[in-house]
Design a protein around this motif. Sequence first.
Motif, PDB file in Angstrom:
ATOM      1  N   MET A   1       0.819  -1.209   0.000  1.00 36.63           N
ATOM      2  CA  MET A   1       0.000   0.000   0.000  1.00 36.63           C
ATOM      3  C   MET A   1       0.856   1.263   0.000  1.00 36.63           C
ATOM      4  O   MET A   1       0.456   2.302  -0.537  1.00 36.63           O
ATOM      5  CB  MET A   1      -0.944  -0.010   1.208  1.00 36.63           C
ATOM      6  N   GLU A   2       2.057   1.179   0.617  1.00 34.72           N
ATOM      7  CA  GLU A   2       2.941   2.342   0.627  1.00 34.72           C
ATOM      8  C   GLU A   2       3.393   2.726  -0.780  1.00 34.72           C
ATOM      9  O   GLU A   2       3.772   3.874  -1.026  1.00 34.72           O
ATOM     10  CB  GLU A   2       4.182   2.052   1.476  1.00 34.72           C
ATOM     11  N   ALA A   3       3.369   1.769  -1.704  1.00 36.92           N
ATOM     12  CA  ALA A   3       3.871   2.018  -3.059  1.00 36.92           C
ATOM     13  C   ALA A   3       3.062   3.079  -3.789  1.00 36.92           C
ATOM     14  O   ALA A   3       3.546   3.666  -4.767  1.00 36.92           O
ATOM     15  CB  ALA A   3       3.875   0.717  -3.857  1.00 36.92           C
ATOM     16  N   TRP A   4       1.844   3.340  -3.335  1.00 37.74           N
ATOM     17  CA  TRP A   4       1.050   4.420  -3.956  1.00 37.74           C
ATOM     18  C   TRP A   4       1.798   5.743  -3.891  1.00 37.74           C
ATOM     19  O   TRP A   4       1.645   6.599  -4.770  1.00 37.74           O
ATOM     20  CB  TRP A   4      -0.298   4.551  -3.249  1.00 37.74           C
ATOM     21  N   ALA A   5       2.620   5.922  -2.850  1.00 36.65           N
ATOM     22  CA  ALA A   5       3.313   7.200  -2.653  1.00 36.65           C
ATOM     23  C   ALA A   5       4.338   7.486  -3.743  1.00 36.65           C
ATOM     24  O   ALA A   5       4.803   8.627  -3.863  1.00 36.65           O
ATOM     25  CB  ALA A   5       3.995   7.202  -1.284  1.00 36.65           C
ATOM     26  N   LEU A   6       4.707   6.497  -4.524  1.00 40.71           N
ATOM     27  CA  LEU A   6       5.702   6.714  -5.583  1.00 40.71           C
ATOM     28  C   LEU A   6       5.128   7.469  -6.774  1.00 40.71           C
ATOM     29  O   LEU A   6       5.873   7.963  -7.624  1.00 40.71           O
ATOM     30  CB  LEU A   6       6.271   5.368  -6.056  1.00 40.71           C
TER      31      LEU A   6
END
Length: 460
Positions: free
Chosen positions: A131-136
């Motif tokens: 889910m953190e990958a959205w920040a990329l």
Amino acid sequence: MSFTIAIIGRPNVGKSTLFNRLVGQKLALVDDEPGVTRDRREGEARLGDLEFKVIDTAGLDEGARGSLTARMQEQTEAAIASADALMFVIDARAGLTPNDRSFADFARRASKPVVLVANKSEGKHGEAGAMEAWALGLGEPVHVSAEHGEGLSDLYDSLRVLMPEPVEEPEQFDDDEVIDSGEELSKRPIRVAIVGRPNAGKSTLINHLLGEERLLTSEEAGTTRDSISVEISWQGREFRVFDTAGLRRRSRIERKLEKLSVADALRAVRFAEVVVLMMDAQNRFEEQDLRIADLIEREGRALVIAVNKWDLMEGKSNVVALRADADHLLPQVKGAPVVAVSGLTGEGIDRLMAAIEQAWAVWNRRVPTAALNRWFEQAVDTNPPPAVSGRRLKLNYVTQTKARPPSFVVFCSRADAVPESYLRYLVNSLRAFFDLPGTPVRITLREKANPFAHKRKRSS
């Protein structure tokens, strides 16, 4: 034209595992140690009905200019430049790192479609990191587990959007198939493996053949880890050349990664048709060189000996002496071509490629039956087989069963009684009579059925 996707990301996120999953084979080395992949590796991938070329790359990492790490990144940049789209892989269990964010900007600047892949997404820890990958800012991450084959349907959906149409399936060849047509055989690339001890100059030679710095080279021994294949066209003939990791003595191999590299090199030898054994001109024909040559002969592959770094030899040692040393130290492949070369300057490259073609032709040769029978009668008459335990051995006739390498069967009265020395005599005589230099020659013995055996059983 095939669609090409480069797999990129920082070290140890599972790029090679994903590459192996897509190509359906364990081609790339995989280990827990970061930075295993150094050279870029290409393969034909399939996902559902999608077929495309995929490139495994070294982990994106920062290094001083001119260092091995920096040149590994140059290899990755070359893969990105040749690709139609990118798969940017992150480790979902580890979550985002500063390097991920930095290289996401690098991927955006490539101005190519990017599929964000959150690998190792299995389990609760993986889901949270994904889910953190959205920040990329690279869109919705595709949750996969390359090791367990999970999430591939979602990856298919993401890749399908990028491809205008499925790529036609390329023509496949069965490696074990024997093609009798000389015309068809001549159209296939000759498979060549370059092997030798570490730091013998294998990658440098292949780079010279390609005319570009395709493979990483370094004065440090053990730079090459994976067996990388490249396509080479030389004077109208196609070659598929495999660069391999250096082969050290087994007693010196301790690390798991080096064991994997050696196993990969041995697979390349078994897949090849011609094997070029590369030696350092200043330390040639050492014990490990002879062991490798013996391995090649036992695997039944055509052998060419390349003595590299010839440009460093003062006074240019006599090439004839190299030939004499090879025949004396390697009698099992007597006559194998020996070529003095320099991978750095290109000296002797033409002679080496001609020797490879010649060795391949000999390896594929079939001997006419009539000529084979004439040789057999002459060889047996000149040197009859010895009597064993007072009983005479009778050799009836010989036939060639196959080529690649040339293999023959001798029918005789008592196969188990024929001495090894006599078999070596037949091999050397056959090699000389039919001009089969260097290639392995196989002669097996088979007992001819005794037509009176049933009568003896009946009388007893």
